[in-house]
Design a protein around this motif. Structure first.
Motif, mmCIF file in Angstrom:
data_model
loop_
_atom_site.group_PDB
_atom_site.id
_atom_site.type_symbol
_atom_site.label_atom_id
_atom_site.label_comp_id
_atom_site.label_asym_id
_atom_site.label_seq_id
_atom_site.Cartn_x
_atom_site.Cartn_y
_atom_site.Cartn_z
ATOM 1 N N VAL A 268 -33.454 -3.444 32.008
ATOM 2 C CA VAL A 268 -34.315 -3.345 33.190
ATOM 3 C C VAL A 268 -33.996 -4.402 34.244
ATOM 4 N N PRO A 269 -33.820 -5.697 33.907
ATOM 5 C CA PRO A 269 -33.515 -6.691 34.959
ATOM 6 C C PRO A 269 -32.236 -6.377 35.728
ATOM 7 N N VAL A 270 -31.228 -5.834 35.051
ATOM 8 C CA VAL A 270 -29.979 -5.491 35.722
ATOM 9 C C VAL A 270 -30.196 -4.358 36.721
ATOM 10 N N LEU A 271 -30.947 -3.335 36.311
ATOM 11 C CA LEU A 271 -31.224 -2.216 37.198
ATOM 12 C C LEU A 271 -32.052 -2.664 38.405
ATOM 13 N N VAL A 272 -33.036 -3.518 38.167
ATOM 14 C CA VAL A 272 -33.876 -4.012 39.263
ATOM 15 C C VAL A 272 -33.033 -4.802 40.270
#
Length: 292
Positions: A268-272
């Motif tokens: 999730v942090p990478v996508l955000v």
């Protein structure tokens, strides 16, 4: 002609949609499977149910993740290491690129060529020598109200950050972008009394938003996904990043539902980050391609 153009446009849209579905399918499966028990995951593999939140759906896998590994600590460590690496990387690499692109000094092209040449050297070839060097480097530690000089960076935060701050590709990307900024702006700033650092801070960097966003993403990704290096230099569990946590799930009883839940959490942090900076990232790559 108009009909042909419209048909071509529809075909392009269909092809793009197919590519999006193709590349998003593994992520969708991972996210949906993170809510299912192992038996349901394997039972749904042969049907469309594999990517649909149907059946025995719950948050049990996510609760199991925090029971099995110190996931919160790993996430904090990775966020800290990645954020500091990105900030220092942008500062150091942009200053190096500024010196190479805007300042005139003898040998700068040779230095640039040497920096670019390091891109062909894989990390695995110098990982072991780097471990030896970081184990010999000094560091200042605070004990009470006294500073003490110690030797060795192993099992620390700095050993996960400092060796990866300077990056040849980031320097080259900044260099390419800085050369596209008119030199006349430097001359105007110098007439107003600005020095080299003033030109860097007030003229060049404010105009380099796309390059900064691109370097931020390209620095964050390897820092966040780092596995081999922390495995070699970090022994304490309280200092380990998220990628090391994956191996915890393959010890004793393997739970694929928990693996999918943990993988979803660290994705999730990478996508955000990419969604937040995608326009600047694409703009920087496009401008570099047009220039190059």
């Amino acid at each position: 002609m108009t009909t042909s153009t419209a048909r071509r446009g529809r075909l392009i849209q269909v092809a793009r949609s197919a590519l999006v579905i193709f590349f998003a399918f593994p992520l969708l499966f991972m996210f949906v499977a993170s809510f299912k028990p192992d038996a349901q995951i394997f039972a749904d593999l042969g049907s469309i149910k594999a990517i649909l939140p149907v059946g025995d759906v719950s948050l049990e896998n996510y609760r199991g993740v925090f029971d099995r590994v110190p996931a919160a600590r790993f996430l904090v460590n990775s966020v800290l290491v990645s954020a500091v690496t990105v900030v220092l990387g942008i500062l150091i690499n942009s200053m190096a690129a500024f010196a190479l692109s805007r300042m005139r000094w003898r040998g700068r092209r040779v230095v640039l060529a040497a920096i670019i040449a390091t891109l062909i050297v894989p990390f695995e070839t110098f990982a072991l020598p780097l471990v030896w060097w970081v184990n010999k480097l000094p560091w200042l530690e605070i004990h009470g109200f006294q500073l003490r000089l110690t030797e060795g960076w192993l099992d620390t935060y700095q050993v996960q950050i400092l060796p990866f701050v300077a990056n040849a590709f980031s320097i080259y990307l900044f260099y390419q972008y800085f050369t596209s900024i008119p030199v006349e702006l430097d001359e105007a700033a110098r007439m107003d009394g600005a020095g080299w650092f003033g030109i860097y801070r007030r003229v060049v960097m404010p105009l380099s938003g796309p390059a900064i966003a691109t370097v931020a993403i390209l620095t964050f990704l390897p820092a966040w996904n780092s596995y081999l290096w922390p495995l070699m230099v970090v022994q304490s569990e309280e200092l380990r990043p998220v990628m090391i946590g994956i191996q915890y799930f393959f010890q004793l009883n393997v739970s694929w539902g928990q693996i999918m839940a943990y993988a979803s959490m660290i994705t999730v942090p990478v996508l955000v980050l990419f969604v937040a900076f995608q326009r600047a990232f694409i703009g920087s790559i496009a401008s570099a391609g047009v220039k190059g």
